[in-house]
Scaffold this active site. Structure first.
Site, short mmCIF file in Angstrom:
data_model
loop_
_atom_site.label_atom_id
_atom_site.label_comp_id
_atom_site.label_asym_id
_atom_site.label_seq_id
_atom_site.Cartn_x
_atom_site.Cartn_y
_atom_site.Cartn_z
N HIS A 82 1.38 -1.23 -0.19
CA HIS A 82 0.14 0.05 -0.11
C HIS A 82 0.74 1.36 0.19
CE1 HIS A 82 -3.41 2.56 0.75
NE2 HIS A 82 -2.71 3.19 1.45
N ASP A 161 -15.26 2.89 7.12
CA ASP A 161 -13.88 3.15 7.03
C ASP A 161 -14.50 4.76 6.13
OD1 ASP A 161 -11.55 4.62 6.86
OD2 ASP A 161 -11.49 3.43 5.15
N ARG A 168 -14.71 12.64 8.41
CA ARG A 168 -13.95 13.72 8.60
C ARG A 168 -13.42 14.28 8.10
NH1 ARG A 168 -9.78 9.13 8.81
NH2 ARG A 168 -8.25 9.99 8.89
N SER A 183 -7.62 3.27 9.09
CA SER A 183 -8.41 3.35 7.81
C SER A 183 -7.40 2.33 6.63
CB SER A 183 -8.57 4.94 7.28
OG SER A 183 -8.98 4.80 6.27
N LYS A 187 -8.20 -1.77 5.30
CA LYS A 187 -8.72 -2.13 4.49
C LYS A 187 -7.24 -2.80 3.16
CE LYS A 187 -8.80 1.95 2.40
NZ LYS A 187 -8.71 3.37 4.01
#
Length: 430
Positions: A82, A161, A168, A183, A187
């Site tokens: 990621h 999320d 947010r 968050s 995932k």
């Protein structure tokens, strides 16, 4: 259990229990808890923070709010990667065929972009016919048969999320490290990863502008992985100028081909090989970084990496011939050379500003449902440390728009002496 009591508890800095965290997450997803209470709670978290146990529990509450992907049908350790996002960041598309070439399964779930430029899925869809909407069965079969597959994120993955991130975004609590970390990690865990390698970008074109903040985020995510029994490695990489020479979807596919063919820019090649090496190490199949890095160089030199990219394109419906004929990718109508107004060494390129220019040209989205122009983007002819003459081309803007109003020169700074070499890899956190 009353949400106002949870808010008051966090407001004075006390740790929340697993039951309290699950209560507010599930209640919000079900529509039983209003926005204003979650906003108040997240502002309390913003100021008071969360301990490691709370962050792990919040991560799992997000995971349990929706579907999870079962990858047990794939042989071997599934390593996911990621990136926290940057400008010209095409690293995922380089490491998928690289790591798969080592015999390590890569089951990659990626998203679309919002903001500067497209996401991984947008870049792949610049290849005519490339399919990113695969069934779970097809996804798993591709990984088992070919060692790799890439698919768009399912809408039912971590809905909590998605809902809380939107909140947010409008309540000033995006830049909370516990909330960012949970968050991202939720995932990856919901996607079925056994091990996770995180590319945490730092600099002008990254979400984290300072090394100190990037390190805090990286350490927090590695700790979440440890708490949830997922081997996690974070690599803090530089984003003080765009990565490589290309920004924009089709442009970046061309550059992926260059890197896997052994002709890539030094910065993105170094970052890609470092991340690929640590993905191999996270799988447990490799153990030493230097020898793994060297083997990846051999994979590129032998032509195996570029053949693996062709295989990926082919199995997902695209035309693999674009690897040899990249002009078949979308081409913009206008190519505008931007000439330097200075003579000297490039000392700085504002990555975020270049990303915004690319978005104005059509390469990114201002709103979630905006269309993307795959041909739009920016080619950087000069990078930090390069010498440029007065009126020499600095970059090229690619667009299908007939009228472009942008001052891309604002992104550049110059100096008379050659600047110190840039660091591409700042820190490894295991």
């Amino acid at each position: 259990m009353r949400v106002v009591d949870i808010i008051n508890k966090k407001k004075i800095g006390h740790a929340l229990t697993q039951e309290e965290i699950e209560h507010f997450v599930q209640g919000y997803v079900k529509g039983e808890i209003p926005d204003y209470q979650i906003s108040a709670l997240y502002m309390a978290i913003y100021f008071q923070g969360m301990n490691d146990e709370e962050i792990a529990n919040l991560t799992m509450a997000y995971v349990n709010s929706g579907e999870t992907i079962d990858l047990s049908g794939i042989d071997g350790v599934k390593v996911d990667k990621h990136s926290t996002g940057g400008v010209g960041d095409k690293i995922s598309l380089i490491v998928i065929p690289l790591v798969a070439s080592l015999g390590i399964p890569v089951a990659k779930m990626s998203g679309r972009g919002l903001g500067h430029t497209g996401g991984t899925i947008d870049k792949l869809e610049a290849i005519q016919g490339f399919r990113t909407a695969l069934s779970t069965e097809e996804f798993i079969a591709n990984v088992n048969n070919h060692g790799m597959a890439v698919v768009g994120q399912t809408a039912n993955l971590t809905p909590a999320d998605k809902l809380t991130y939107a909140l947010r975004d409008v309540t000033g609590t995006v830049d909370s490290i516990p909330l960012i970390a949970s968050s991202i990690m939720s995932k990856k865990i919901a996607s079925g990863a056994d091990a996770i390698v995180l590319d945490v970008k730092v600099g002008s074109g990254a979400f984290m502008k300072s090394l100190e903040e990037a390190k805090k985020l990286a350490e927090c995510m590695v700790q979440i992985g440890k708490s949830l029994k997922r081997r996690t490695i974070a690599i803090i990489t530089d984003m003080n100028q765009p990565l490589g020479h290309e920004v924009g979807n089709a442009n970046e596919i061309r550059e992926v081909i260059d890197v896997l063919g052994g002709k890539g820019a030094e910065d993105e090649t170094t970052v890609a090989l470092t991340i690929a090496a640590y993905m191999a190490i996270a799988s447990g199949k490799y153990h030493d970084f230097q020898s793994t890095y060297g083997e990846l160089l051999q994979v590129i030199a032998s032509g195996k990496a570029i053949e693996k990219l062709k295989e990926l394109i082919s199995i997902q419906g695209g035309n693999p011939q674009i690897v040899h004929e990249p002009w078949q990718l979308p081409q913009a109508k206008h190519h505008i050379e931007i000439l330097s107004t200075h003579a000297g060494y490039v000392s700085y390129i504002d990555a975020e500003y270049i990303g915004l220019v690319a978005m104005q040209l059509g390469a990114g989205r201002k709103k979630k449902d905006d269309p993307i122009d795959y041909a739009a983007g920016v080619t950087l002819l000069k990078k930090v440390g390069d010498y440029v003459d007065l009126n020499e081309p600095l970059c090229i803007l690619h667009t299908n728009l007939d009228h472009v109003e942008t001052n891309v020169l604002k992104a550049y700074a110059f100096q008379d002496s050659k600047p110190a070499p840039m660091e591409y890899i700042h820190e490894i956190i295991k």
